[in-house]
Design a protein around this motif. Structure first.
Motif, PDB file in Angstrom:
ATOM      1  N   ASP A  70      -6.545  -8.627  -5.994  1.00 16.11           N
ATOM      2  CA  ASP A  70      -7.470  -8.813  -4.883  1.00 16.11           C
ATOM      3  C   ASP A  70      -7.133  -7.785  -3.807  1.00 16.11           C
ATOM      4  O   ASP A  70      -6.245  -6.947  -3.963  1.00 16.11           O
ATOM      5  CB  ASP A  70      -7.395 -10.245  -4.324  1.00 16.11           C
ATOM      6  N   GLN A  71      -7.835  -7.879  -2.680  1.00 15.64           N
ATOM      7  CA  GLN A  71      -7.649  -6.912  -1.608  1.00 15.64           C
ATOM      8  C   GLN A  71      -6.245  -6.969  -1.019  1.00 15.64           C
ATOM      9  O   GLN A  71      -5.658  -5.941  -0.682  1.00 15.64           O
ATOM     10  CB  GLN A  71      -8.697  -7.171  -0.521  1.00 15.64           C
ATOM     11  N   SER A  72      -5.676  -8.160  -0.910  1.00 14.47           N
ATOM     12  CA  SER A  72      -4.327  -8.280  -0.346  1.00 14.47           C
ATOM     13  C   SER A  72      -3.285  -7.666  -1.284  1.00 14.47           C
ATOM     14  O   SER A  72      -2.270  -7.125  -0.825  1.00 14.47           O
ATOM     15  CB  SER A  72      -3.992  -9.749  -0.069  1.00 14.47           C
ATOM     16  N   HIS A  73      -3.517  -7.745  -2.597  1.00 16.68           N
ATOM     17  CA  HIS A  73      -2.609  -7.127  -3.573  1.00 16.68           C
ATOM     18  C   HIS A  73      -2.602  -5.613  -3.404  1.00 16.68           C
ATOM     19  O   HIS A  73      -1.539  -4.962  -3.393  1.00 16.68           O
ATOM     20  CB  HIS A  73      -3.056  -7.526  -4.987  1.00 16.68           C
ATOM     21  N   LEU A  74      -3.787  -5.024  -3.267  1.00 21.26           N
ATOM     22  CA  LEU A  74      -3.883  -3.589  -3.000  1.00 21.26           C
ATOM     23  C   LEU A  74      -3.210  -3.251  -1.674  1.00 21.26           C
ATOM     24  O   LEU A  74      -2.459  -2.267  -1.581  1.00 21.26           O
ATOM     25  CB  LEU A  74      -5.350  -3.168  -2.966  1.00 21.26           C
ATOM     26  N   HIS A  75      -3.476  -4.049  -0.660  1.00 16.92           N
ATOM     27  CA  HIS A  75      -2.913  -3.815   0.667  1.00 16.92           C
ATOM     28  C   HIS A  75      -1.383  -3.753   0.590  1.00 16.92           C
ATOM     29  O   HIS A  75      -0.752  -2.853   1.165  1.00 16.92           O
ATOM     30  CB  HIS A  75      -3.356  -4.945   1.600  1.00 16.92           C
ATOM     31  N   ARG A  76      -0.775  -4.706  -0.113  1.00 17.26           N
ATOM     32  CA  ARG A  76       0.686  -4.774  -0.192  1.00 17.26           C
ATOM     33  C   ARG A  76       1.269  -3.531  -0.859  1.00 17.26           C
ATOM     34  O   ARG A  76       2.218  -2.911  -0.341  1.00 17.26           O
ATOM     35  CB  ARG A  76       1.100  -6.026  -0.953  1.00 17.26           C
ATOM     36  N   HIS A  77       0.715  -3.128  -1.995  1.00 17.15           N
ATOM     37  CA  HIS A  77       1.245  -1.961  -2.698  1.00 17.15           C
ATOM     38  C   HIS A  77       0.936  -0.670  -1.942  1.00 17.15           C
ATOM     39  O   HIS A  77       1.768   0.249  -1.927  1.00 17.15           O
ATOM     40  CB  HIS A  77       0.672  -1.903  -4.118  1.00 17.15           C
ATOM     41  N   PHE A  78      -0.212  -0.581  -1.326  1.00 15.45           N
ATOM     42  CA  PHE A  78      -0.575   0.614  -0.571  1.00 15.45           C
ATOM     43  C   PHE A  78       0.368   0.797   0.612  1.00 15.45           C
ATOM     44  O   PHE A  78       0.854   1.900   0.881  1.00 15.45           O
ATOM     45  CB  PHE A  78      -2.018   0.483  -0.085  1.00 15.45           C
ATOM     46  N   GLN A  79       0.645  -0.284   1.305  1.00 16.03           N
ATOM     47  CA  GLN A  79       1.544  -0.230   2.465  1.00 16.03           C
ATOM     48  C   GLN A  79       2.946   0.206   2.049  1.00 16.03           C
ATOM     49  O   GLN A  79       3.575   1.031   2.715  1.00 16.03           O
ATOM     50  CB  GLN A  79       1.605  -1.608   3.128  1.00 16.03           C
ATOM     51  N   ARG A  80       3.434  -0.323   0.939  1.00 17.75           N
ATOM     52  CA  ARG A  80       4.773   0.039   0.475  1.00 17.75           C
ATOM     53  C   ARG A  80       4.832   1.484   0.015  1.00 17.75           C
ATOM     54  O   ARG A  80       5.841   2.169   0.219  1.00 17.75           O
ATOM     55  CB  ARG A  80       5.185  -0.875  -0.688  1.00 17.75           C
ATOM     56  N   SER A  81       3.761   1.957  -0.600  1.00 20.20           N
ATOM     57  CA  SER A  81       3.776   3.301  -1.168  1.00 20.20           C
ATOM     58  C   SER A  81       3.707   4.382  -0.106  1.00 20.20           C
ATOM     59  O   SER A  81       4.462   5.361  -0.152  1.00 20.20           O
ATOM     60  CB  SER A  81       2.598   3.450  -2.132  1.00 20.20           C
ATOM     61  N   LEU A  82       2.798   4.233   0.855  1.00 24.88           N
ATOM     62  CA  LEU A  82       2.551   5.318   1.810  1.00 24.88           C
ATOM     63  C   LEU A  82       2.809   4.923   3.251  1.00 24.88           C
ATOM     64  O   LEU A  82       2.683   5.745   4.150  1.00 24.88           O
ATOM     65  CB  LEU A  82       1.105   5.812   1.649  1.00 24.88           C
ATOM     66  N   GLY A  83       3.166   3.647   3.497  1.00 19.35           N
ATOM     67  CA  GLY A  83       3.427   3.221   4.860  1.00 19.35           C
ATOM     68  C   GLY A  83       2.175   2.996   5.676  1.00 19.35           C
ATOM     69  O   GLY A  83       2.237   2.924   6.909  1.00 19.35           O
ATOM     70  N   LEU A  84       1.013   2.893   5.011  1.00 19.22           N
ATOM     71  CA  LEU A  84      -0.261   2.696   5.686  1.00 19.22           C
ATOM     72  C   LEU A  84      -1.060   1.616   4.970  1.00 19.22           C
ATOM     73  O   LEU A  84      -0.941   1.445   3.761  1.00 19.22           O
ATOM     74  CB  LEU A  84      -1.094   3.982   5.656  1.00 19.22           C
ATOM     75  N   THR A  85      -1.890   0.915   5.711  1.00 14.90           N
ATOM     76  CA  THR A  85      -2.840   0.006   5.084  1.00 14.90           C
ATOM     77  C   THR A  85      -4.005   0.828   4.526  1.00 14.90           C
ATOM     78  O   THR A  85      -4.247   1.965   4.972  1.00 14.90           O
ATOM     79  CB  THR A  85      -3.384  -1.008   6.089  1.00 14.90           C
ATOM     80  N   PRO A  86      -4.759   0.290   3.557  1.00 14.96           N
ATOM     81  CA  PRO A  86      -5.931   1.024   3.070  1.00 14.96           C
ATOM     82  C   PRO A  86      -6.925   1.361   4.182  1.00 14.96           C
ATOM     83  O   PRO A  86      -7.491   2.455   4.193  1.00 14.96           O
ATOM     84  CB  PRO A  86      -6.536   0.047   2.051  1.00 14.96           C
ATOM     85  N   ALA A  87      -7.147   0.446   5.117  1.00 14.95           N
ATOM     86  CA  ALA A  87      -8.086   0.709   6.208  1.00 14.95           C
ATOM     87  C   ALA A  87      -7.606   1.860   7.091  1.00 14.95           C
ATOM     88  O   ALA A  87      -8.388   2.735   7.484  1.00 14.95           O
ATOM     89  CB  ALA A  87      -8.284  -0.557   7.043  1.00 14.95           C
ATOM     90  N   LYS A  88      -6.316   1.879   7.412  1.00 17.55           N
ATOM     91  CA  LYS A  88      -5.784   2.958   8.239  1.00 17.55           C
ATOM     92  C   LYS A  88      -5.825   4.281   7.503  1.00 17.55           C
ATOM     93  O   LYS A  88      -6.083   5.334   8.106  1.00 17.55           O
ATOM     94  CB  LYS A  88      -4.343   2.609   8.655  1.00 17.55           C
ATOM     95  N   TYR A  89      -5.589   4.241   6.192  1.00 20.31           N
ATOM     96  CA  TYR A  89      -5.672   5.473   5.392  1.00 20.31           C
ATOM     97  C   TYR A  89      -7.075   6.045   5.460  1.00 20.31           C
ATOM     98  O   TYR A  89      -7.242   7.254   5.689  1.00 20.31           O
ATOM     99  CB  TYR A  89      -5.271   5.174   3.952  1.00 20.31           C
ATOM    100  N   GLN A  90      -8.079   5.211   5.260  1.00 18.06           N
ATOM    101  CA  GLN A  90      -9.456   5.687   5.342  1.00 18.06           C
ATOM    102  C   GLN A  90      -9.749   6.297   6.709  1.00 18.06           C
ATOM    103  O   GLN A  90     -10.367   7.351   6.821  1.00 18.06           O
ATOM    104  CB  GLN A  90     -10.431   4.526   5.082  1.00 18.06           C
ATOM    105  N   GLN A  91      -9.279   5.633   7.742  1.00 17.73           N
ATOM    106  CA  GLN A  91      -9.521   6.098   9.102  1.00 17.73           C
ATOM    107  C   GLN A  91      -8.911   7.476   9.335  1.00 17.73           C
ATOM    108  O   GLN A  91      -9.547   8.373   9.876  1.00 17.73           O
ATOM    109  CB  GLN A  91      -8.971   5.097  10.096  1.00 17.73           C
ATOM    110  N   ARG A  92      -7.663   7.655   8.918  1.00 19.39           N
ATOM    111  CA  ARG A  92      -6.992   8.919   9.172  1.00 19.39           C
ATOM    112  C   ARG A  92      -7.531  10.037   8.279  1.00 19.39           C
ATOM    113  O   ARG A  92      -7.591  11.198   8.692  1.00 19.39           O
ATOM    114  CB  ARG A  92      -5.491   8.750   8.957  1.00 19.39           C
TER     115      ARG A  92
END
Length: 272
Positions: free
Chosen positions: A247-269
Motif C-alpha cells: 500500500d502507500q504506507s509501505h512505499l512511503h516507509r521504504h522510500f524514506q529509508r532509501s533516500l531520506g525523503l517521502t514520495p511526496a517530497k521527492y515529487q516536489q523537489r
C-alpha cells in the motif's frame, strides 16, 4: 536529504543517474545497491557510516558504496552545500550487459572521503554537463571517464575468474527476472528456477556480488521504478500499486529509508 532547498533531476528520461544540488543541514540514506558521489562546498559536515565518523571538509569528494547506510549532520548547526549524483546500480540487469559497467557492482571505497583535486574538478565538470545543455554522447563520455578514474584511484575490486561464468549467467538471469516483474511477489524457488541454480547458492551469490539478499534487490528495483513514475507525475497510491508495494504506507516507509525523503517530497523537489 531532508529539509532545505535541494533540487533533483535527471538529464534525460531513462538515464540511470539521479542528480542533486542544494543546501541542507542533515541527511540519512540507506542505499540498496546504489552509489552516492559528491562534493561538499562552503561548510563542512560530519558523516556517520556504521562505526565510522568523519569530518568532510569543503572541496572534498565523498564516495559512498552500498555497503552500509550513511548519514550527515551540520557542524555547529551551519548547513552545507553539496552537489551529488546517485548511480542506480540497482539496475543491474542493464549494467550486466556491459562488461565495463558490470565491474561497478563489485567496487568498494574503503576510504569514502577523498582529497583529490583532480577528481573533484572532474566531478564538477561532470555535474555541470548534466545540469546544463549537452548531448547524450558528451554526458556518457564524461560519466564513463570520471567513474573509470575514480575506480582506478580510490577503490578496491574483486577480480573474477573465468570459472565464474556459470554463476554470472545465473545472476544475470535472476536480476532480469526481478527487474521485469517488480509488481509480483516472486518466491525464492521461482527465482532460483529462472536462474537455473540452487536457491541457497543463489542467495550466497547475491550477497557476494551485490552485498544484498534477493529480496532487498527486489525492493531496489521497485524503488527505482517508483522514482520514475513519481518523476512522471503519477499519483503515489497508483505508484505503490504498480510497483508491488502492499500500500502507500509501505512505499512511503521504504522510500524514506532509501533516500531520506517521502514520495511526496521527492515529487516536489524533482518538479522544482
Amino acid at each position: 536529504m531532508t529539509a532545505d532547498p535541494v533540487r533533483m533531476w535527471r538529464a534525460a528520461e531513462g538515464e540511470r543517474v539521479l542528480w542533486m544540488a542544494g543546501r541542507t543541514a542533515h541527511y540519512a540514506i540507506e542505499p540498496r545497491g546504489e552509489y552516492v558521489f559528491g562534493v561538499v562546498d562552503e561548510q563542512p559536515m560530519r558523516s556517520v557510516r556504521g562505526r565510522e565518523r568523519r569530518l568532510v571538509r569543503p572541496g572534498q569528494l565523498v564516495a559512498w558504496d552500498p555497503s552500509q547506510p550513511h548519514a550527515g549532520t551540520a557542524l555547529h548547526g551551519r548547513p552545507w552545500t553539496s552537489r551529488l549524483m546517485v548511480v542506480e546500480v540497482a539496475d543491474l540487469a542493464a549494467l550486466a550487459q556491459d562488461p565495463e559497467d558490470d565491474q561497478l557492482a563489485d567496487v568498494a571505497f574503503p576510504q569514502p572521503v577523498l582529497h583529490d583535486p583532480e577528481l573533484v574538478a572532474g566531478f564538477e565538470r561532470l555535474h555541470a554537463a548534466f545540469a546544463g545543455p549537452s548531448t547524450r554522447l558528451e554526458r556518457d563520455e564524461r560519466l564513463a571517464e570520471w567513474l573509470a578514474a575514480l575506480i582506478d584511484r580510490a577503490s578496491t575490486r574483486e577480480e573474477r575468474g573465468p570459472a565464474e561464468g556459470r554463476d554470472e549467467k545465473a545472476l544475470r538471469l535472476a536480476f532480469e527476472y526481478l527487474a521485469d516483474r517488480p509488481e509480483r511477489n516472486v518466491g525464492l524457488d521461482e527465482l532460483a528456477a529462472a536462474a537455473g541454480i540452487g536457491k541457497f547458492r543463489l542467495i550466497r551469490l547475491f550477497r557476494a556480488r551485490t552485498g544484498l539478499p534477493p529480496h532487498a534487490l527486489q525492493i531496489a528495483h521497485r524503488l527505482r521504478i517508483a522514482r520514475r513514475l513519481l518523476e512522471a507525475g503519477e499519483p503515489i497510491s497508483g505508484t505503490a500499486f504498480a510497483t508491488g508495494f502492499a500500500d502507500q504506507s509501505h512505499l512511503h516507509r521504504h522510500f524514506q529509508r532509501s533516500l531520506g525523503l517521502t514520495p511526496a517530497k521527492y515529487q516536489q523537489r524533482f518538479r522544482g
